[in-house]
Design a protein around this motif. Structure first.
Motif, PDB file in Angstrom:
ATOM      1  N   LEU A 112       0.828  -1.207   0.000  1.00 34.77           N
ATOM      2  CA  LEU A 112       0.000   0.000   0.000  1.00 34.77           C
ATOM      3  C   LEU A 112       0.862   1.256   0.000  1.00 34.77           C
ATOM      4  O   LEU A 112       0.575   2.222  -0.711  1.00 34.77           O
ATOM      5  CB  LEU A 112      -0.952  -0.010   1.206  1.00 34.77           C
ATOM      6  CG  LEU A 112      -2.125  -0.999   1.084  1.00 34.77           C
ATOM      7  CD1 LEU A 112      -2.862  -1.139   2.409  1.00 34.77           C
ATOM      8  CD2 LEU A 112      -3.088  -0.563  -0.023  1.00 34.77           C
ATOM      9  N   HIS A 113       1.934   1.242   0.774  1.00 38.20           N
ATOM     10  CA  HIS A 113       2.823   2.398   0.791  1.00 38.20           C
ATOM     11  C   HIS A 113       3.505   2.591  -0.568  1.00 38.20           C
ATOM     12  O   HIS A 113       3.652   3.722  -1.029  1.00 38.20           O
ATOM     13  CB  HIS A 113       3.863   2.260   1.910  1.00 38.20           C
ATOM     14  CG  HIS A 113       3.347   2.693   3.252  1.00 38.20           C
ATOM     15  ND1 HIS A 113       3.408   3.985   3.685  1.00 38.20           N
ATOM     16  CD2 HIS A 113       2.712   2.009   4.217  1.00 38.20           C
ATOM     17  CE1 HIS A 113       2.851   4.081   4.887  1.00 38.20           C
ATOM     18  NE2 HIS A 113       2.422   2.889   5.232  1.00 38.20           N
ATOM     19  N   CYS A 114       3.926   1.505  -1.195  1.00 36.01           N
ATOM     20  CA  CYS A 114       4.571   1.620  -2.510  1.00 36.01           C
ATOM     21  C   CYS A 114       3.578   2.126  -3.551  1.00 36.01           C
ATOM     22  O   CYS A 114       3.914   2.974  -4.382  1.00 36.01           O
ATOM     23  CB  CYS A 114       5.160   0.272  -2.937  1.00 36.01           C
ATOM     24  SG  CYS A 114       6.640  -0.138  -2.002  1.00 36.01           S
TER      25      CYS A 114
ATOM     26  N   PRO B 211      -5.704  -8.122  12.478  1.00 32.89           N
ATOM     27  CA  PRO B 211      -4.931  -8.823  11.444  1.00 32.89           C
ATOM     28  C   PRO B 211      -3.858  -7.950  10.798  1.00 32.89           C
ATOM     29  O   PRO B 211      -2.909  -8.468  10.251  1.00 32.89           O
ATOM     30  CB  PRO B 211      -5.990  -9.225  10.409  1.00 32.89           C
ATOM     31  CG  PRO B 211      -7.135  -8.303  10.632  1.00 32.89           C
ATOM     32  CD  PRO B 211      -7.110  -7.901  12.074  1.00 32.89           C
ATOM     33  N   PHE B 212      -4.027  -6.651  10.900  1.00 34.38           N
ATOM     34  CA  PHE B 212      -3.031  -5.740  10.313  1.00 34.38           C
ATOM     35  C   PHE B 212      -2.267  -5.063  11.443  1.00 34.38           C
ATOM     36  O   PHE B 212      -2.869  -4.454  12.325  1.00 34.38           O
ATOM     37  CB  PHE B 212      -3.719  -4.679   9.448  1.00 34.38           C
ATOM     38  CG  PHE B 212      -2.753  -3.706   8.817  1.00 34.38           C
ATOM     39  CD1 PHE B 212      -2.126  -4.003   7.611  1.00 34.38           C
ATOM     40  CD2 PHE B 212      -2.459  -2.494   9.428  1.00 34.38           C
ATOM     41  CE1 PHE B 212      -1.233  -3.108   7.023  1.00 34.38           C
ATOM     42  CE2 PHE B 212      -1.569  -1.592   8.839  1.00 34.38           C
ATOM     43  CZ  PHE B 212      -0.961  -1.911   7.635  1.00 34.38           C
ATOM     44  N   VAL B 213      -0.948  -5.176  11.413  1.00 33.94           N
ATOM     45  CA  VAL B 213      -0.136  -4.510  12.427  1.00 33.94           C
ATOM     46  C   VAL B 213       0.844  -3.569  11.732  1.00 33.94           C
ATOM     47  O   VAL B 213       1.734  -4.002  10.996  1.00 33.94           O
ATOM     48  CB  VAL B 213       0.621  -5.535  13.298  1.00 33.94           C
ATOM     49  CG1 VAL B 213       1.469  -4.823  14.345  1.00 33.94           C
ATOM     50  CG2 VAL B 213      -0.364  -6.484  13.973  1.00 33.94           C
ATOM     51  N   CYS B 214       0.649  -2.279  11.943  1.00 39.19           N
ATOM     52  CA  CYS B 214       1.507  -1.247  11.330  1.00 39.19           C
ATOM     53  C   CYS B 214       2.892  -1.294  11.958  1.00 39.19           C
ATOM     54  O   CYS B 214       3.040  -1.251  13.170  1.00 39.19           O
ATOM     55  CB  CYS B 214       0.877   0.125  11.534  1.00 39.19           C
ATOM     56  SG  CYS B 214       2.010   1.484  11.176  1.00 39.19           S
ATOM     57  N   GLN B 215       3.908  -1.380  11.099  1.00 36.14           N
ATOM     58  CA  GLN B 215       5.295  -1.400  11.580  1.00 36.14           C
ATOM     59  C   GLN B 215       5.942  -0.025  11.455  1.00 36.14           C
ATOM     60  O   GLN B 215       7.172   0.089  11.518  1.00 36.14           O
ATOM     61  CB  GLN B 215       6.107  -2.443  10.790  1.00 36.14           C
ATOM     62  CG  GLN B 215       5.568  -3.871  10.870  1.00 36.14           C
ATOM     63  CD  GLN B 215       5.906  -4.552  12.189  1.00 36.14           C
ATOM     64  OE1 GLN B 215       6.773  -4.092  12.921  1.00 36.14           O
ATOM     65  NE2 GLN B 215       5.212  -5.649  12.491  1.00 36.14           N
ATOM     66  N   GLU B 216       5.108   0.999  11.221  1.00 36.92           N
ATOM     67  CA  GLU B 216       5.614   2.383  11.104  1.00 36.92           C
ATOM     68  C   GLU B 216       6.724   2.508  10.066  1.00 36.92           C
ATOM     69  O   GLU B 216       7.734   3.186  10.298  1.00 36.92           O
ATOM     70  CB  GLU B 216       6.094   2.896  12.478  1.00 36.92           C
ATOM     71  CG  GLU B 216       4.953   3.232  13.437  1.00 36.92           C
ATOM     72  CD  GLU B 216       4.114   4.452  13.019  1.00 36.92           C
ATOM     73  OE1 GLU B 216       4.628   5.344  12.313  1.00 36.92           O
ATOM     74  OE2 GLU B 216       2.929   4.492  13.403  1.00 36.92           O
ATOM     75  N   ILE B 217       6.525   1.889   8.926  1.00 40.00           N
ATOM     76  CA  ILE B 217       7.564   1.981   7.890  1.00 40.00           C
ATOM     77  C   ILE B 217       7.695   3.407   7.366  1.00 40.00           C
ATOM     78  O   ILE B 217       8.713   3.763   6.782  1.00 40.00           O
ATOM     79  CB  ILE B 217       7.336   0.989   6.714  1.00 40.00           C
ATOM     80  CG1 ILE B 217       6.068   1.326   5.907  1.00 40.00           C
ATOM     81  CG2 ILE B 217       7.282  -0.450   7.194  1.00 40.00           C
ATOM     82  CD1 ILE B 217       5.986   0.554   4.589  1.00 40.00           C
ATOM     83  N   ARG B 218       6.684   4.238   7.594  1.00 40.21           N
ATOM     84  CA  ARG B 218       6.791   5.648   7.161  1.00 40.21           C
ATOM     85  C   ARG B 218       7.930   6.380   7.868  1.00 40.21           C
ATOM     86  O   ARG B 218       8.392   7.404   7.409  1.00 40.21           O
ATOM     87  CB  ARG B 218       5.471   6.390   7.415  1.00 40.21           C
ATOM     88  CG  ARG B 218       5.081   6.442   8.887  1.00 40.21           C
ATOM     89  CD  ARG B 218       3.767   7.181   9.106  1.00 40.21           C
ATOM     90  NE  ARG B 218       3.331   7.030  10.512  1.00 40.21           N
ATOM     91  CZ  ARG B 218       2.361   7.736  11.061  1.00 40.21           C
ATOM     92  NH1 ARG B 218       1.712   8.640  10.361  1.00 40.21           N
ATOM     93  NH2 ARG B 218       2.020   7.529  12.326  1.00 40.21           N
ATOM     94  N   GLN B 219       8.372   5.855   9.021  1.00 45.58           N
ATOM     95  CA  GLN B 219       9.434   6.507   9.782  1.00 45.58           C
ATOM     96  C   GLN B 219      10.821   5.977   9.423  1.00 45.58           C
ATOM     97  O   GLN B 219      11.797   6.294  10.085  1.00 45.58           O
ATOM     98  CB  GLN B 219       9.191   6.330  11.290  1.00 45.58           C
ATOM     99  CG  GLN B 219       7.898   6.963  11.768  1.00 45.58           C
ATOM    100  CD  GLN B 219       7.852   7.117  13.286  1.00 45.58           C
ATOM    101  OE1 GLN B 219       8.822   7.572  13.897  1.00 45.58           O
ATOM    102  NE2 GLN B 219       6.740   6.753  13.888  1.00 45.58           N
TER     103      GLN B 219
ATOM    104  N   ILE C 251      -2.934   4.768   6.087  1.00 42.70           N
ATOM    105  CA  ILE C 251      -3.099   3.355   5.713  1.00 42.70           C
ATOM    106  C   ILE C 251      -3.473   2.529   6.947  1.00 42.70           C
ATOM    107  O   ILE C 251      -4.393   1.708   6.912  1.00 42.70           O
ATOM    108  CB  ILE C 251      -1.804   2.843   5.028  1.00 42.70           C
ATOM    109  CG1 ILE C 251      -1.686   3.517   3.647  1.00 42.70           C
ATOM    110  CG2 ILE C 251      -1.773   1.327   4.936  1.00 42.70           C
ATOM    111  CD1 ILE C 251      -0.352   3.339   2.957  1.00 42.70           C
ATOM    112  N   ASP C 252      -2.789   2.789   8.046  1.00 38.18           N
ATOM    113  CA  ASP C 252      -3.114   2.090   9.293  1.00 38.18           C
ATOM    114  C   ASP C 252      -4.551   2.394   9.719  1.00 38.18           C
ATOM    115  O   ASP C 252      -5.307   1.489  10.107  1.00 38.18           O
ATOM    116  CB  ASP C 252      -2.118   2.535  10.380  1.00 38.18           C
ATOM    117  CG  ASP C 252      -2.266   1.743  11.661  1.00 38.18           C
ATOM    118  OD1 ASP C 252      -2.753   0.596  11.594  1.00 38.18           O
ATOM    119  OD2 ASP C 252      -1.900   2.268  12.722  1.00 38.18           O
ATOM    120  N   ALA C 253      -4.928   3.661   9.629  1.00 34.17           N
ATOM    121  CA  ALA C 253      -6.281   4.067  10.043  1.00 34.17           C
ATOM    122  C   ALA C 253      -7.338   3.345   9.218  1.00 34.17           C
ATOM    123  O   ALA C 253      -8.365   2.887   9.740  1.00 34.17           O
ATOM    124  CB  ALA C 253      -6.435   5.576   9.909  1.00 34.17           C
TER     125      ALA C 253
END
Ligand code: FES
Ligand code: FES
Lengths: 158, 158
Positions: free
Chosen positions: A11-13, B89-97, B114-116
């Motif tokens: 999704l980010h990509c 089921p979805f766990v955000c890994q904060e890849i934006r940071q 996306i997490d929201a």
């Protein structure tokens, strides 16, 4: 129940590619570097997104990925299903037809009430993800992030 | 994304126990036999349901399981979460940071768009499962099945 880490990556990509200059592609290394993702593992998810018709893969020295359609025509569900596959999370094994309580097949022409409910819940989940496009996601970014990512992805694009 | 087979088993067992005579328990062998399920594997799910407060486990020679609350007070979500756990089921890994596109922490006080969205979709799924109780499920059984299962479970109960 767990979604693959690839959902967050994909999704980010896709949201990043939505900001790339029209017609240009971004190499997988560029996408991976933007989010510090492992290139080879990300590549699998990008290939899955290309197979699903979400991304377009261009080969050759100036190759890379771009969105296969305008970001307003790609839903979050398209990306999630590209990564996770379209299979529903609940699969009824027709246990009502087994054991000492077995219901005869002629009484099982309609789905079991439990199966019907799980299907309905899955539909609610998918509807929720289908209601938002990649363009919507980018519109929801905090002030400045859209511009910043557009600048960065333009540098990475070829 | 996949739900454990135990979800189908647990929901069917809860729906069956909803028809047991008040105050009586059914042994795990009785529940397993009704649907031809492997006893030891089912036992794990029944224990998880007891730990989650959905079932009440009675030990001893006349022991077994009964619903811990009236079937109208147990939602399908209660059973699903007992079996699957409450983790989203979805766990955000904060890849934006992370990476060359890293967003500074002070711009990340609110969840990523996306997490929201994934959280909202998960809520839609859970709301859908919370809206239906075990009593509702039994009410949706095809004509005759409720009576038939009530008769069978009365024989198995002690
Ligand atoms: S028989 Fe599969 S959900 Fe009921
Ligand atoms: S940083 Fe995790 S979903 Fe965006």
């Amino acid at each position: 129940m767990k979604l693959s880490q690839g959902v967050e990556w994909g999704l980010h990509c896709a949201a990043l590619l939505a900001l790339a200059p029209p017609g240009m592609t971004v190499r997988r290394e560029g996408l991976a570097g933007h989010y510090a993702l492992p290139v080879t593992y990300l590549a699998k998810h990008l290939q899955a997104m290309a197979r699903a018709g979400v991304l377009h893969a261009v080969t050759g020295p100036r190759g890379g990925y771009r969105l296969a359609r305008p970001p307003g025509d790609i839903t979050v569900l398209d990306v999630v299903e590209a990564i996770e596959g379209p299979a529903p999370p609940f699969v009824c094994q027709e246990i009502r037809q087994r054991g000492t309580g077995a219901v005869p097949p002629e009484s099982c022409r309609r789905p079991c009430a439990i199966d019907a409910l799980m299907t309905q819940a899955d539909r609610a989940w998918r509807d929720s993800l289908r209601a938002v496009t990649i363009a919507d996601l980018v519109d929801r970014y905090p002030p400045g992030l859209r511009e910043r990512n557009a600048e960065l992805v333009a540098k990475a694009a070829s």
